[in-house]
Write an enzyme that holds these catalytic residues in place. Structure first.
Site, PDB file in Angstrom:
ATOM      1  N   ASP A   1     -17.576   1.352  -7.087  1.00  0.00           N
ATOM      2  CA  ASP A   1     -17.537   0.441  -5.942  1.00  0.00           C
ATOM      3  C   ASP A   1     -16.652   1.045  -4.866  1.00  0.00           C
ATOM      4  OD1 ASP A   1     -17.965  -2.067  -4.560  1.00  0.00           O
ATOM      5  OD2 ASP A   1     -15.906  -2.578  -5.034  1.00  0.00           O
ATOM      6  N   SER A   2     -16.747   0.498  -3.675  1.00  0.00           N
ATOM      7  CA  SER A   2     -15.900   0.945  -2.571  1.00  0.00           C
ATOM      8  C   SER A   2     -14.439   0.575  -2.800  1.00  0.00           C
ATOM      9  CB  SER A   2     -16.378   0.326  -1.256  1.00  0.00           C
ATOM     10  OG  SER A   2     -16.375  -1.084  -1.359  1.00  0.00           O
TER      11      SER A   2
ATOM     12  N   TYR B   1     -16.442   0.142   2.868  1.00  0.00           N
ATOM     13  CA  TYR B   1     -17.659   0.890   3.190  1.00  0.00           C
ATOM     14  C   TYR B   1     -18.517   0.140   4.211  1.00  0.00           C
ATOM     15  CZ  TYR B   1     -17.234   4.183  -0.797  1.00  0.00           C
ATOM     16  OH  TYR B   1     -16.843   5.168  -1.673  1.00  0.00           O
ATOM     17  N   GLY B   2     -18.334  -1.181   4.272  1.00  0.00           N
ATOM     18  CA  GLY B   2     -19.239  -2.025   5.065  1.00  0.00           C
ATOM     19  C   GLY B   2     -19.317  -1.696   6.536  1.00  0.00           C
TER      20      GLY B   2
ATOM     21  N   CYS C   1     -21.738  -1.774  -5.466  1.00  0.00           N
ATOM     22  CA  CYS C   1     -21.349  -1.987  -4.067  1.00  0.00           C
ATOM     23  C   CYS C   1     -22.640  -2.188  -3.291  1.00  0.00           C
ATOM     24  CB  CYS C   1     -20.589  -0.765  -3.554  1.00  0.00           C
ATOM     25  SG  CYS C   1     -20.308  -0.737  -1.769  1.00  0.00           S
ATOM     26  N   ASN C   2     -22.736  -3.309  -2.575  1.00  0.00           N
ATOM     27  CA  ASN C   2     -23.958  -3.604  -1.839  1.00  0.00           C
ATOM     28  C   ASN C   2     -24.229  -2.586  -0.750  1.00  0.00           C
ATOM     29  OD1 ASN C   2     -25.300  -6.525  -2.404  1.00  0.00           O
ATOM     30  ND2 ASN C   2     -23.150  -6.517  -2.974  1.00  0.00           N
ATOM     31  N   THR C   3     -23.179  -2.165  -0.033  1.00  0.00           N
ATOM     32  CA  THR C   3     -23.374  -1.211   1.061  1.00  0.00           C
ATOM     33  C   THR C   3     -23.850   0.137   0.527  1.00  0.00           C
ATOM     34  OG1 THR C   3     -21.605  -2.317   2.292  1.00  0.00           O
ATOM     35  CG2 THR C   3     -22.301  -0.162   3.088  1.00  0.00           C
TER      36      THR C   3
ATOM     37  N   GLU D   1      -9.154 -10.303  -1.520  1.00  0.00           N
ATOM     38  CA  GLU D   1      -8.195  -9.329  -2.038  1.00  0.00           C
ATOM     39  C   GLU D   1      -6.750  -9.805  -1.899  1.00  0.00           C
ATOM     40  OE1 GLU D   1      -8.947  -5.299  -0.891  1.00  0.00           O
ATOM     41  OE2 GLU D   1     -10.855  -5.291  -1.961  1.00  0.00           O
TER      42      GLU D   1
ATOM     43  N   CYS E   1     -22.201  -9.418  -1.413  1.00  0.00           N
ATOM     44  CA  CYS E   1     -21.045  -8.526  -1.502  1.00  0.00           C
ATOM     45  C   CYS E   1     -20.355  -8.875  -2.807  1.00  0.00           C
ATOM     46  CB  CYS E   1     -20.099  -8.735  -0.317  1.00  0.00           C
ATOM     47  SG  CYS E   1     -18.518  -7.869  -0.479  1.00  0.00           S
ATOM     48  N   THR E   2     -19.935  -7.861  -3.543  1.00  0.00           N
ATOM     49  CA  THR E   2     -19.416  -8.128  -4.893  1.00  0.00           C
ATOM     50  C   THR E   2     -18.099  -8.892  -4.903  1.00  0.00           C
ATOM     51  OG1 THR E   2     -18.633  -5.836  -4.879  1.00  0.00           O
ATOM     52  CG2 THR E   2     -20.643  -6.308  -6.112  1.00  0.00           C
ATOM     53  N   HIS E   3     -17.432  -8.998  -3.762  1.00  0.00           N
ATOM     54  CA  HIS E   3     -16.230  -9.846  -3.678  1.00  0.00           C
ATOM     55  C   HIS E   3     -16.592 -11.343  -3.675  1.00  0.00           C
ATOM     56  CE1 HIS E   3     -14.219  -6.162  -2.297  1.00  0.00           C
ATOM     57  NE2 HIS E   3     -13.070  -6.781  -2.449  1.00  0.00           N
TER      58      HIS E   3
END
Length: 279
Positions: free
Chosen positions: A18-19, A50-51, A81-83, A160, A192-194
């Site tokens: 992931d980013s 990364y977004g 990571c989606n991006t 975060e 988004c994984t967050h």
């Protein structure tokens, strides 16, 4: 009867990257759904986010990470990571000879299946939204579905900072999501994984009539199917004393470990910092 080589192959780890830290929601689902697998996680904490970066930059970063994971003899890779899934996955699939999956297709597939009125929303980073990747995949499955994307860049720093249930997050969510409510969507992808970490906040704002799709959950489910299909699924737990889960980052190991333990509750003792630019 399995050969020694086959047994060794089954016991090889899965690589997840992931980013930064959001991909830990995917890691958590993999740990829950396929608990016999060893997993190596890499978070690119030095170069997050990364977004907001270009396709070329995200693809270059992703290639470096894949080379690092391949040096660890992984049997499959999850781009958590989606991006990176949107920008780099197609290239990576052509360049490596082990199974690799991203988080976009599994989420898109479920959204296409569950929408009742053909109106789907996607919340994600700017990069994922501008790539239109969710729209592309959903329309391949159901061309009539209307997809509305909304970039929600402030969600990542709020998550975060641990502000998962906080008046500030509630307020930002209302501002971001009000325009989506007006479109009449009945399905919303947490792209988004967050975002699964503030699922309850999003659900409260959107209302009970909107189905939330969590690509982290769907990705772990798809990974399990892929491992079984390729003959890579490990049916037995690793030997006692085996280091089942390893964590690597490109910066800020202490902060990463603190955040990881708040999500996974596994008792993660440490993460090793590596120079990802060397790969």
């Amino acid at each position: 009867m399995k050969t020694v080589q086959d047994k060794n192959l089954l016991e090889m780890p899965i690589g997840v990257f992931d980013s930064g830290m959001g991909g830990l929601t995917v890691m958590r689902e993999i740990m829950r759904q396929i608990p016999n697998e060893k997993v190596i996680y890499f978070g690119d904490t030095a170069r997050v986010p990364y977004g907001s970066k270009s396709k070329e930059t995200v693809t270059r970063f992703s290639r470096q990470i894949v080379r690092f994971l391949q040096s660890k003899q992984v049997k499959a890779i999850v781009v958590a990571c989606n991006t990176a899934s949107a920008y780099a996955l197609d290239d990576l699939e052509k360049e490596i000879d082990i199974p690799i999956i991203g988080v976009v297709k599994p989420g898109a597939k479920v959204a296409a299946e569950v929408t009742r009125n053909g109106q789907v929303g996607v919340i994600a980073t700017e990069g994922t939204i501008s790539s239109n990747i969710y729209t592309t995949y959903i329309r391949q499955l159901r061309p009539e579905v209307q997809v509305t994307g909304k970039a929600c860049p402030l969600f990542v720093p709020l998550v975060e900072e641990g502000l998962w249930q906080d008046p500030v997050t509630d307020e930002i969510a209302k501002r971001y999501l009000s325009s989506l409510i007006d479109t009449g969507i009945d399905t919303l992808i947490l792209g988004c994984t967050h975002y699964p970490l503030i699922r309850s906040t999003v659900a409260k704002v959107m209302g009970d009539h909107v189905t939330l799709v969590n690509p982290a959950y769907e990705t772990a489910r798809e990974l399990k199917e892929l491992l079984m299909e390729k003959g890579l699924f490990n049916p037995v737990p690793p030997q006692l004393g085996t280091n089942k889960y390893e964590f690597f980052v490109s910066d800020g190991a202490e902060k990463f470990v603190h955040f990881a333990n708040s999500i996974i509750k596994y008792g993660i003792l440490g993460a090793k910092v590596i120079q990802i630019e060397d790969y």
